[in-house]
Scaffold this motif. Structure first.
Motif, PDB file in Angstrom:
ATOM      1  N   ASN A  78      23.499  36.164  46.647  1.00  0.00           N
ATOM      2  CA  ASN A  78      23.767  37.451  46.015  1.00  0.00           C
ATOM      3  C   ASN A  78      25.217  37.589  45.595  1.00  0.00           C
ATOM      4  O   ASN A  78      25.582  38.553  44.938  1.00  0.00           O
ATOM      5  N   ALA A  79      26.047  36.620  45.986  1.00  0.00           N
ATOM      6  CA  ALA A  79      27.473  36.657  45.666  1.00  0.00           C
ATOM      7  C   ALA A  79      28.006  35.226  45.628  1.00  0.00           C
ATOM      8  O   ALA A  79      27.404  34.319  46.200  1.00  0.00           O
ATOM      9  N   ILE A  80      29.138  35.068  44.942  1.00  0.00           N
ATOM     10  CA  ILE A  80      29.767  33.753  44.854  1.00  0.00           C
ATOM     11  C   ILE A  80      31.275  33.915  44.987  1.00  0.00           C
ATOM     12  O   ILE A  80      31.861  34.885  44.478  1.00  0.00           O
ATOM     13  N   LEU A  81      31.883  32.998  45.688  1.00  0.00           N
ATOM     14  CA  LEU A  81      33.332  33.009  45.886  1.00  0.00           C
ATOM     15  C   LEU A  81      34.007  32.440  44.640  1.00  0.00           C
ATOM     16  O   LEU A  81      33.551  31.452  44.078  1.00  0.00           O
ATOM     17  N   VAL A  82      35.087  33.089  44.200  1.00  0.00           N
ATOM     18  CA  VAL A  82      35.825  32.640  43.022  1.00  0.00           C
ATOM     19  C   VAL A  82      37.183  32.114  43.478  1.00  0.00           C
ATOM     20  O   VAL A  82      37.910  32.797  44.203  1.00  0.00           O
ATOM     21  N   GLU A  83      37.479  30.869  43.079  1.00  0.00           N
ATOM     22  CA  GLU A  83      38.730  30.213  43.482  1.00  0.00           C
ATOM     23  C   GLU A  83      39.934  31.061  43.103  1.00  0.00           C
ATOM     24  O   GLU A  83      39.882  31.850  42.157  1.00  0.00           O
ATOM     25  N   PRO A  84      41.028  30.880  43.802  1.00  0.00           N
ATOM     26  CA  PRO A  84      42.209  31.711  43.551  1.00  0.00           C
ATOM     27  C   PRO A  84      42.777  31.526  42.143  1.00  0.00           C
ATOM     28  O   PRO A  84      42.711  30.444  41.573  1.00  0.00           O
ATOM     29  N   ASN A  85      43.327  32.630  41.632  1.00  0.00           N
ATOM     30  CA  ASN A  85      43.995  32.589  40.333  1.00  0.00           C
ATOM     31  C   ASN A  85      45.431  32.082  40.517  1.00  0.00           C
ATOM     32  O   ASN A  85      45.806  31.639  41.604  1.00  0.00           O
ATOM     33  N   ALA A  86      46.234  32.162  39.470  1.00  0.00           N
ATOM     34  CA  ALA A  86      47.610  31.651  39.515  1.00  0.00           C
ATOM     35  C   ALA A  86      48.456  32.346  40.589  1.00  0.00           C
ATOM     36  O   ALA A  86      49.396  31.760  41.121  1.00  0.00           O
ATOM     37  N   GLU A  87      48.102  33.599  40.908  1.00  0.00           N
ATOM     38  CA  GLU A  87      48.832  34.348  41.930  1.00  0.00           C
ATOM     39  C   GLU A  87      48.291  34.078  43.336  1.00  0.00           C
ATOM     40  O   GLU A  87      48.762  34.658  44.312  1.00  0.00           O
ATOM     41  N   GLY A  88      47.282  33.224  43.447  1.00  0.00           N
ATOM     42  CA  GLY A  88      46.713  32.898  44.741  1.00  0.00           C
ATOM     43  C   GLY A  88      45.677  33.887  45.248  1.00  0.00           C
ATOM     44  O   GLY A  88      45.301  33.848  46.414  1.00  0.00           O
ATOM     45  N   GLU A  89      45.210  34.775  44.381  1.00  0.00           N
ATOM     46  CA  GLU A  89      44.229  35.784  44.783  1.00  0.00           C
ATOM     47  C   GLU A  89      42.811  35.231  44.637  1.00  0.00           C
ATOM     48  O   GLU A  89      42.438  34.728  43.585  1.00  0.00           O
ATOM     49  N   TRP A  90      42.018  35.327  45.706  1.00  0.00           N
ATOM     50  CA  TRP A  90      40.631  34.919  45.703  1.00  0.00           C
ATOM     51  C   TRP A  90      39.779  36.067  45.188  1.00  0.00           C
ATOM     52  O   TRP A  90      40.219  37.213  45.166  1.00  0.00           O
ATOM     53  N   GLY A  91      38.547  35.773  44.802  1.00  0.00           N
ATOM     54  CA  GLY A  91      37.647  36.821  44.351  1.00  0.00           C
ATOM     55  C   GLY A  91      36.223  36.563  44.798  1.00  0.00           C
ATOM     56  O   GLY A  91      35.886  35.466  45.243  1.00  0.00           O
ATOM     57  N   ILE A  92      35.403  37.587  44.658  1.00  0.00           N
ATOM     58  CA  ILE A  92      33.979  37.493  44.923  1.00  0.00           C
ATOM     59  C   ILE A  92      33.263  38.177  43.767  1.00  0.00           C
ATOM     60  O   ILE A  92      33.604  39.303  43.397  1.00  0.00           O
ATOM     61  N   MET A  93      32.292  37.472  43.172  1.00  0.00           N
ATOM     62  CA  MET A  93      31.456  38.068  42.139  1.00  0.00           C
ATOM     63  C   MET A  93      30.072  38.257  42.743  1.00  0.00           C
ATOM     64  O   MET A  93      29.507  37.334  43.319  1.00  0.00           O
ATOM     65  N   THR A  94      29.549  39.470  42.623  1.00  0.00           N
ATOM     66  CA  THR A  94      28.232  39.767  43.170  1.00  0.00           C
ATOM     67  C   THR A  94      27.243  40.055  42.042  1.00  0.00           C
ATOM     68  O   THR A  94      27.643  40.357  40.911  1.00  0.00           O
ATOM     69  N   LYS A  95      25.959  39.992  42.366  1.00  0.00           N
ATOM     70  CA  LYS A  95      24.935  40.376  41.386  1.00  0.00           C
ATOM     71  C   LYS A  95      25.159  41.819  40.958  1.00  0.00           C
ATOM     72  O   LYS A  95      24.984  42.164  39.794  1.00  0.00           O
ATOM     73  N   ARG A  96      25.562  42.644  41.890  1.00  0.00           N
ATOM     74  CA  ARG A  96      25.810  44.052  41.582  1.00  0.00           C
ATOM     75  C   ARG A  96      26.941  44.204  40.553  1.00  0.00           C
ATOM     76  O   ARG A  96      26.854  45.041  39.658  1.00  0.00           O
ATOM     77  N   ASP A  97      27.988  43.385  40.671  1.00  0.00           N
ATOM     78  CA  ASP A  97      29.075  43.417  39.687  1.00  0.00           C
ATOM     79  C   ASP A  97      28.538  43.145  38.286  1.00  0.00           C
ATOM     80  O   ASP A  97      28.885  43.834  37.317  1.00  0.00           O
ATOM     81  N   VAL A  98      27.692  42.123  38.182  1.00  0.00           N
ATOM     82  CA  VAL A  98      27.142  41.728  36.884  1.00  0.00           C
ATOM     83  C   VAL A  98      26.231  42.826  36.339  1.00  0.00           C
ATOM     84  O   VAL A  98      26.349  43.216  35.169  1.00  0.00           O
ATOM     85  N   LEU A  99      25.356  43.345  37.177  1.00  0.00           N
ATOM     86  CA  LEU A  99      24.457  44.406  36.725  1.00  0.00           C
ATOM     87  C   LEU A  99      25.222  45.650  36.282  1.00  0.00           C
ATOM     88  O   LEU A  99      24.859  46.300  35.296  1.00  0.00           O
TER      89      LEU A  99
END
Length: 71
Positions: free
Chosen positions: A36-57
């Motif tokens: 239901n969610a996927i981890l997103v590798e850190p950006n240039a600033e080192g910030e990690w993310g999570i994308m969920t099905k709910r985000d997409v919907l």
């Protein structure tokens, strides 16, 4: 009596994608692994993310609302 558990004891398996991946590609990985969610590798600033099905919907519903509102 309540027993304390570690995060590791209750965590779910995860998959990870890079921030430059397409949403479609990330959703494919999520479907493939039943997530239901996927981890997103850190950006240039080192910030990690999570994308969920709910985000997409939510993005799809927001876009549909604006399209319908403007017609």
């Amino acid at each position: 009596m309540q027993t304390e558990r570690s995060v590791g004891a209750i965590m779910s398996p995860f998959q990870m994608v890079g921030g430059a991946e397409t949403v479609d590609s990330a959703m494919h990985v999520m479907r493939e692994h039943g997530l239901n969610a996927i981890l997103v590798e850190p950006n240039a600033e080192g910030e990690w993310g999570i994308m969920t099905k709910r985000d997409v919907l939510r993005k799809i519903m927001d876009a549909a609302f604006f399209i319908l509102r403007d017609h």
